[in-house]
Design a protein around this motif. Structure first.
Motif, short mmCIF file in Angstrom:
data_model
loop_
_atom_site.label_atom_id
_atom_site.label_comp_id
_atom_site.label_asym_id
_atom_site.label_seq_id
_atom_site.Cartn_x
_atom_site.Cartn_y
_atom_site.Cartn_z
N LEU A 103 1.20 -0.54 0.15
CA LEU A 103 0.29 0.16 -0.03
C LEU A 103 1.34 1.37 0.16
CD1 LEU A 103 -2.58 -1.16 2.33
CD2 LEU A 103 -3.01 -0.39 -0.19
N ARG A 118 -2.81 -2.20 -9.49
CA ARG A 118 -1.19 -2.74 -10.18
C ARG A 118 -1.90 -3.06 -11.43
NH1 ARG A 118 2.83 -3.49 -5.52
NH2 ARG A 118 4.45 -3.89 -7.24
N TRP A 144 -8.47 3.06 -1.10
CA TRP A 144 -8.66 1.64 -1.73
C TRP A 144 -9.22 0.81 -0.83
CZ3 TRP A 144 -6.76 1.23 -6.41
CH2 TRP A 144 -5.94 1.88 -6.94
N ALA A 163 -3.27 5.58 1.65
CA ALA A 163 -3.86 4.44 0.64
C ALA A 163 -5.51 4.28 1.37
CB ALA A 163 -3.64 3.31 1.86
N ARG A 187 -5.54 -2.68 -3.71
CA ARG A 187 -3.87 -2.16 -5.12
C ARG A 187 -3.15 -3.25 -5.94
NH1 ARG A 187 -1.54 1.00 -7.16
NH2 ARG A 187 0.15 2.30 -6.78
#
Length: 812
Positions: free
Chosen positions: A470, A524, A509, A506, A520
């Protein structure tokens, strides 16, 4: 001294923010400025009952108290407390974001322990944030606590963070320890006053006139500094920085509102630089005009823990101080501060096994007092105590003195905030997990060893890995001290105040650490373009125990692997998958899909690697050697990959025998085959003899030696124990032409200089003895200290112990 608000960008790095520059000169217990001519006049006072009227802290009614301070100054803090206790105002106005009024009651919570900071962040962009730090010795903190204890009202009167965070970042130019005058000239008010008094060191002047003075009239410093700030502002232009003008207009409006409600029983605690501006006679319309049209964003505010180290100026916080630990000591130990300080230093040094006695402490105190007398100082300051510590307790060494500076002069004190403080849901979940797993955030770095076979340690590991995913690097993996097994992990933990901003960022998320890390990771995986990035992400998901994120990661991995044809990309991606399969075993994770992808990558590497090795320049060859080593190690970790490993052996054979492959790669392939027992000893000698034949270019031959016997390939022990190989290298060296020898010498020197000192010494001794160094009559090559023929009976004696260690049964 303006009240600094430390802003952060998306990187969450604290720095001074939209508040005005760092400090303005002191207030609090300061006598008249040394060197100033004549008696110190009272603070300017507007005539009549104007809202901006100012009265001396010791006079009767006539206007509010304006207490100009230096932020984080224990002398200012003591002076503020004394004046407030004498005057007992009904309301205390403190320089700070106006939104913090709702949080002021938390400052009196028993679980609140400074240093702490007010944190304001934009709701839609948590990375855009600002801090307003306060220590136990900060005048603002002392004023807040005095008001809460006496039942007085407390309000923050600085420009709202909603405007500060919405402003153009360049609006904060000039932050730090300097003020910006009307003509754009940057000035440090403390340094200006110190220079006027004949001091070269501003901090030393501040100590002399504030921190080291005895008890006296607590109102004198405020009158002196108000006059001094007025003179400085007049000398450099009344305009000031545009940011300061807006902030001061807002503070004047808040002061008018407080006077309308409480009359003249009002006290303002603010940076001394602002005092003349708050005393100006202005109109409400003029002040409101300065505030018209300011941008605005929705903000959230809370209290967060701070640290003494972050208060230090060297850490990047613009309104910091050089020695927060020393200032905290001065504030909490006003009686006999030098004796108490030396005792603390002695305790620290004793804990670090330095021989320090009571006699050392007594002599250090005497030396500090003597130095203060010689230097004309009222009492020993930090310079005198430091010199005494160095000379007596540290015996002239700066090594233990550096420890004292780090642990005591600066320090790693971390504040605490009560559970009732507002926080984003992710922060609350993290706090709950920290408490459950007994992982208390600490400012001082510590090492944490985990055994993943234990449930609690496994949960700790997953939490730390999820936070790293994160972007909250509370812990950093460290090399373990007890082995390389997959069931052990070692972390270095250190909590920084900026991590609260990272957690807030963070929070977009998810509301829990697991949910946020899963979201997250999936994001990604969708955005990743490089195959190695996806395989590394898969490894991160396994380490973090994010089973719900693996399907999305595996889909991305399959897509990237099918499209990527570059063998170096494939080779870079395989090791992470191999490690993931090992981690899956100890963590009980289903890694069957990863195993299939890894097997497919290994097959494609075996097909594409030999052609990729041909015709490379030295730099490309060195890079590919690293990839070959990584793939070789990774294939050794893949479960059930016997067939793939056999094909890999064939690949190494082709590389070792291919003339168009650079010598570095041929030598490395030969060494890998020899170490795995895939070629006999005479096979290695045959490959070496070909590589070092007279027809081989000397640079290529030297590169082959580096690949075969370089430090990265296992070092020179092979040459120590194999006389045949050593003889081949020796014969080649003696046959290299003189003109070519100068070309290969740098490469050879790089190869042999990387050996261990003992290996280099043994090779030198063997070379001096010449051929047959194994000893007269030896039937096989030997080395000093080794019998040419193994003693089977002695070798078999170790077998029972090996079977016990490995948990195997000895053959009948």
């Amino acid at each position: 001294m303006t009240r600094p608000a430390a802003t952060t960008s998306s990187t969450a790095e604290a720095s001074p923010a939209a508040g005005s520059p760092a400090e303005t000169p002191p207030a609090a217990e300061t006598p008249p400025v040394p060197g100033a001519p004549g008696p110190t006049p009272p603070v300017p006072r507007a005539p009549g009952p104007a809202p901006s009227g100012v009265r001396s802290p010791r006079t009767g009614p006539g206007g509010p108290l304006l207490l100009g301070v230096r932020h984080h100054g224990p002398g200012s803090a003591r002076g503020v407390r004394a004046v407030l206790e004498a005057e007992r105002p009904d309301v205390v106005l403190v320089e700070g974001p106006a939104e913090a009024d709702a949080l002021v009651e938390l400052a009196g919570d028993p679980d609140m322990r400074p240093p702490v900071a007010l944190l304001a962040h934009a709701v839609d962009d948590p990375g855009r944030a600002a801090f307003w730090p306060m220590a136990e010795f900060s005048p603002e903190w002392v004023a807040i606590h005095w008001a809460l204890d006496r039942g007085a009202a407390v309000r923050f009167v600085d420009l709202p963070a909603a405007h500060t965070l919405a402003a153009d970042p360049t609006w904060g130019d000039g932050e730090g320890d300097e003020e910006v005058a009307g003509d754009g000239v940057r000035i440090d008010p403390v340094a200006e006053l110190a220079g006027a008094a004949g001091y070269e060191d501003a901090e030393r002047w501040w100590e002399d006139v504030v921190e080291l003075r005895g008890d006296g009239d607590p109102a004198a410093p405020f009158r002196a500094l108000a006059e001094a700030m007025g003179a400085l502002r007049e000398a450099y232009g009344h305009g000031g920085h545009p940011r300061d003008l807006v902030r001061e207009a807002y503070m004047r409006l808040q002061l008018r509102a407080a006077r309308k409600e409480f009359g003249d029983s009002v006290a303002v605690v603010c940076g001394a630089w602002h005092v003349p501006a708050l005393a100006l006679r202005t109109t409400v319309a003029a002040d409101r005009a300065l505030l018209k049209g300011l941008p605005k964003v929705k903000t959230g505010t809370t209290w967060v823990p701070w640290t003494h180290r972050r208060l230090a100026r060297r850490s990047g916080y613009g309104a910091g101080i050089d020695a927060p630990g020393w200032y905290a000591h001065l504030f909490t130990a006003p009686d006999r501060p030098v004796e108490r300080w030396m005792t603390r230093v002695a305790g620290l040094l004793r804990a670090e096994d330095h021989p320090v006695s009571s006699a050392h402490v007594i002599e250090a105190v005497r030396l500090a007092e003597a130095l203060a007398a010689l230097r004309g100082r009222p009492r020993p300051g930090l310079d005198e105590t430091t010199d005494a510590v160095r000379a007596v307790l540290c015996e002239g060494s700066d090594v233990p003195l550096a420890l004292v500076r780090d642990r005591l002069v600066v320090g790693d004190v971390l504040g605490e905030v009560p559970e009732g403080a507002p926080a984003v849901p992710l922060q609350r979940d993290l706090t709950r997990r920290q408490r459950t797993l007994r992982l208390k955030p600490e400012a001082e770095e510590r090492e944490l060893a985990l055994d993943l076979r234990k449930e609690t340690d496994g949960d700790r590991s997953r939490l730390l890995h999820r936070l790293r995913l994160l972007g909250v690097p509370w812990g950093e993996p460290a090399a373990g001290r007890t082995g390389t097994g997959t069931f052990r992990e070692t972390w270095r933990l250190r909590w920084e105040p900026e991590l609260h901003v990272r957690v807030a960022e963070a929070g977009v998320w998810g509301t829990t650490v697991e949910a946020a890390a899963t979201a997250r990771a999936e994001a990604r995986a969708r955005d990743a373009t490089a195959l190695a990035d996806v395989t590394a992400l898969a490894e991160d998901c396994l380490l973090a125990g994010l089973a719900d994120a693996l399907p999305a990661v595996m889909r991305a991995l399959a897509d990237r692997a099918a499209l990527d044809t570059d063998v170096t990309h494939l080779a870079r991606a395989l090791p992470a998958l191999a490690r993931s399969l090992r981690y899956g075993d100890v963590r009980g994770t289903d890694t069957a899909a990863l195993g299939e992808v890894a097997a497919g990558l290994a097959e494609r590497i075996c097909v594409g690697l030999p052609p990729a090795c041909a015709g490379l320049d030295p730099d490309a060859a060195a890079s590919l050697r690293e990839r070959i080593d990584e793939v070789h190690r990774a294939l050794g970790l893949l479960p059930g990959a016997t067939g793939t490993r056999e094909r890999w052996t064939g690949v190494l054979h082709r590389i070792a025998a291919h003339d168009r492959v650079p010598g570095l790669l041929r030598g490395r392939a030969a060494r890998l085959l020899l170490d795995e027992g895939r070629i006999p000893d005479d096979g290695a000698a045959l490959l070496m003899s070909r590589a070092l034949s007279p027809g081989a270019p000397p640079p290529d031959a030297a590169a082959w030696i580096e690949g075969f016997a370089g430090a990265a390939s296992g070092g020179g022990l092979l040459l120590v124990h194999d006389e045949r190989l050593r003889g081949l290298v020796d014969a080649w060296l003696t046959s290299v032409p003189a003109g070519a020898f100068t070309d290969v010498l740098p490469l050879l020197r790089r190869t042999f200089s990387a050996y261990e000192p003992g290996v280099r010494r043994t090779l030198g001794e063997l070379a001096a003895r010449g051929p047959g160094a194994g000893g007269p009559g030896a039937s096989a090559p030997g080395a000093p200290g080794f019998d040419p023929v193994p003693d089977r009976e002695r070798a078999d004696a170790v077998l029972p112990l090996l079977h016990l260690v490995l948990g195997t049964e000895a053959p009948a």
